[in-house]
Motif scaffolding. Structure first.
Motif, PDB file in Angstrom:
ATOM      1  N   VAL A  71       0.928  -1.475  -0.215  1.00  0.00           N
ATOM      2  CA  VAL A  71      -0.199  -0.091   0.225  1.00  0.00           C
ATOM      3  C   VAL A  71       1.242   1.283  -0.329  1.00  0.00           C
ATOM      4  O   VAL A  71       2.010   1.440   0.819  1.00  0.00           O
ATOM      5  CB  VAL A  71      -1.074   0.047   1.253  1.00  0.00           C
ATOM      6  N   GLU A  72       0.734   2.540  -1.304  1.00  0.00           N
ATOM      7  CA  GLU A  72       1.338   3.346  -1.170  1.00  0.00           C
ATOM      8  C   GLU A  72       3.122   3.194  -1.199  1.00  0.00           C
ATOM      9  O   GLU A  72       3.907   3.666  -0.075  1.00  0.00           O
ATOM     10  CB  GLU A  72       0.871   4.170  -0.115  1.00  0.00           C
ATOM     11  N   GLY A  73       3.329   1.768  -1.326  1.00  0.00           N
ATOM     12  CA  GLY A  73       4.525   1.745  -1.092  1.00  0.00           C
ATOM     13  C   GLY A  73       5.512   0.715   0.249  1.00  0.00           C
ATOM     14  O   GLY A  73       6.764   0.758  -0.196  1.00  0.00           O
ATOM     15  N   ALA A  74       4.543   0.512   0.479  1.00  0.00           N
ATOM     16  CA  ALA A  74       5.068   0.046   2.124  1.00  0.00           C
ATOM     17  C   ALA A  74       4.277  -1.309   2.133  1.00  0.00           C
ATOM     18  O   ALA A  74       3.263  -1.509   1.865  1.00  0.00           O
ATOM     19  CB  ALA A  74       4.398   0.812   3.330  1.00  0.00           C
ATOM     20  N   ASP A  75       5.320  -2.388   2.539  1.00  0.00           N
ATOM     21  CA  ASP A  75       4.289  -4.096   3.026  1.00  0.00           C
ATOM     22  C   ASP A  75       3.289  -3.319   4.124  1.00  0.00           C
ATOM     23  O   ASP A  75       3.994  -3.322   5.308  1.00  0.00           O
ATOM     24  CB  ASP A  75       5.931  -4.892   2.320  1.00  0.00           C
ATOM     25  N   TYR A  76       2.559  -4.090   3.554  1.00  0.00           N
ATOM     26  CA  TYR A  76       0.985  -4.689   5.207  1.00  0.00           C
ATOM     27  C   TYR A  76       0.921  -5.700   5.833  1.00  0.00           C
ATOM     28  O   TYR A  76       0.588  -6.775   4.414  1.00  0.00           O
ATOM     29  CB  TYR A  76       0.008  -3.239   4.473  1.00  0.00           C
ATOM     30  N   LYS A  77       1.000  -6.345   6.745  1.00  0.00           N
ATOM     31  CA  LYS A  77       0.191  -7.755   6.786  1.00  0.00           C
ATOM     32  C   LYS A  77      -0.362  -7.394   8.481  1.00  0.00           C
ATOM     33  O   LYS A  77      -0.188  -6.615   8.843  1.00  0.00           O
ATOM     34  CB  LYS A  77       1.659  -8.655   6.950  1.00  0.00           C
ATOM     35  N   ALA A  78      -1.116  -7.434   8.582  1.00  0.00           N
ATOM     36  CA  ALA A  78      -1.928  -8.173  10.229  1.00  0.00           C
ATOM     37  C   ALA A  78      -2.206  -9.676  10.003  1.00  0.00           C
ATOM     38  O   ALA A  78      -2.112 -10.657   9.437  1.00  0.00           O
ATOM     39  CB  ALA A  78      -3.088  -7.327   9.098  1.00  0.00           C
ATOM     40  N   SER A  79      -2.635  -9.532  11.413  1.00  0.00           N
ATOM     41  CA  SER A  79      -3.441 -10.914  11.832  1.00  0.00           C
ATOM     42  C   SER A  79      -4.283 -10.574  12.844  1.00  0.00           C
ATOM     43  O   SER A  79      -4.270 -10.176  14.236  1.00  0.00           O
ATOM     44  CB  SER A  79      -2.317 -11.962  12.132  1.00  0.00           C
ATOM     45  N   VAL A  80      -4.934 -11.594  13.493  1.00  0.00           N
ATOM     46  CA  VAL A  80      -6.343 -11.698  14.340  1.00  0.00           C
ATOM     47  C   VAL A  80      -5.963 -12.524  14.891  1.00  0.00           C
ATOM     48  O   VAL A  80      -6.126 -14.213  14.638  1.00  0.00           O
ATOM     49  CB  VAL A  80      -7.519 -11.044  14.088  1.00  0.00           C
ATOM     50  N   MET A  81      -6.049 -12.803  16.745  1.00  0.00           N
ATOM     51  CA  MET A  81      -5.939 -14.215  17.844  1.00  0.00           C
ATOM     52  C   MET A  81      -7.323 -13.883  18.370  1.00  0.00           C
ATOM     53  O   MET A  81      -6.978 -12.524  18.950  1.00  0.00           O
ATOM     54  CB  MET A  81      -4.169 -14.423  18.488  1.00  0.00           C
ATOM     55  N   ALA A  82      -7.735 -15.180  18.681  1.00  0.00           N
ATOM     56  CA  ALA A  82      -9.182 -14.476  19.602  1.00  0.00           C
ATOM     57  C   ALA A  82      -9.162 -15.485  20.506  1.00  0.00           C
ATOM     58  O   ALA A  82      -9.184 -16.569  19.537  1.00  0.00           O
ATOM     59  CB  ALA A  82      -9.769 -14.102  18.041  1.00  0.00           C
ATOM     60  N   LEU A  83      -9.837 -15.605  21.598  1.00  0.00           N
ATOM     61  CA  LEU A  83     -10.607 -16.747  21.955  1.00  0.00           C
ATOM     62  C   LEU A  83     -11.346 -16.516  22.020  1.00  0.00           C
ATOM     63  O   LEU A  83     -12.238 -15.287  23.034  1.00  0.00           O
ATOM     64  CB  LEU A  83      -9.737 -16.867  23.682  1.00  0.00           C
ATOM     65  N   SER A  84     -13.322 -17.421  21.628  1.00  0.00           N
ATOM     66  CA  SER A  84     -13.954 -17.278  21.341  1.00  0.00           C
ATOM     67  C   SER A  84     -15.211 -18.112  22.029  1.00  0.00           C
ATOM     68  O   SER A  84     -14.209 -19.227  23.167  1.00  0.00           O
ATOM     69  CB  SER A  84     -14.750 -17.237  20.295  1.00  0.00           C
TER      70      SER A  84
END
Length: 162
Positions: A71-84
């Motif tokens: 995105v706009e020249g930058a590498d982007y990564k994301a994660s979500v951990m959850a206990l449900s």
């Protein structure tokens, strides 16, 4: 990390009920992660591990990883951990469910100081479609509200009971 240890210890606890069973699963789908005025629409995958302690109640740990995008020249990564907690409506071949729990989102944008970890809540709804006693197909929509970060996921996958 504490969430992971808590989830594993819950699944390892002996349960006296005859219908108690553990399960694992994997799914993929469309995901959105929004944090610090940056919104990422991508594909990703989710792995789950859960324990069904009652015909209508289960506890589930999930980890969702968003695809790395630029995105706009930058590498982007994301994660979500959850206990449900999962509240099911038991049925023959079709089991709708509701999800409510705690979540932790983690975003990483290269060359940017907007990296962060956010805590909040996860909620969603879905359904398991039984193929046989041990396996099911799962369709699910999940939304996470983690303060300054939000995540949505629409996924399709499978779970295996043992």
């Amino acid at each position: 990390m504490r969430i992971l240890f808590f989830a594993i210890s819950l699944m390892a606890m002996p349960v006296g009920a005859a219908q108690a069973q553990n399960y694992v699963g994997i799914s993929g789908g469309l995901m959105t992660y929004e944090a610090n005025d940056t919104e990422i629409d991508s594909q990703g995958f989710t792995v789950v591990a859960g324990g069904q302690f009652d015909p209508i109640l289960a506890i589930e740990f999930s980890y969702s990883s968003h695809s790395s995008v630029e995105v706009e020249g930058a590498d982007y990564k994301a994660s979500v951990m959850a206990l449900s907690g999962i509240l099911r409506s038991p049925g023959e071949g079709f089991e709708p469910f509701l999800r409510l729990g705690i979540a932790r989102g983690d975003s990483d944008i290269a060359n940017n100081d907007n990296d962060g970890t956010e805590d909040g809540f996860i909620f969603g709804l879905g359904a398991d479609f039984s193929m046989n006693y041990n396996s099911s197909l799962r369709l699910e929509y999940v939304q996470s509200d983690m303060g300054d970060a939000d995540s949505d996921r629409l996924s399709f996958g499978t779970i295996y009971r043992f």
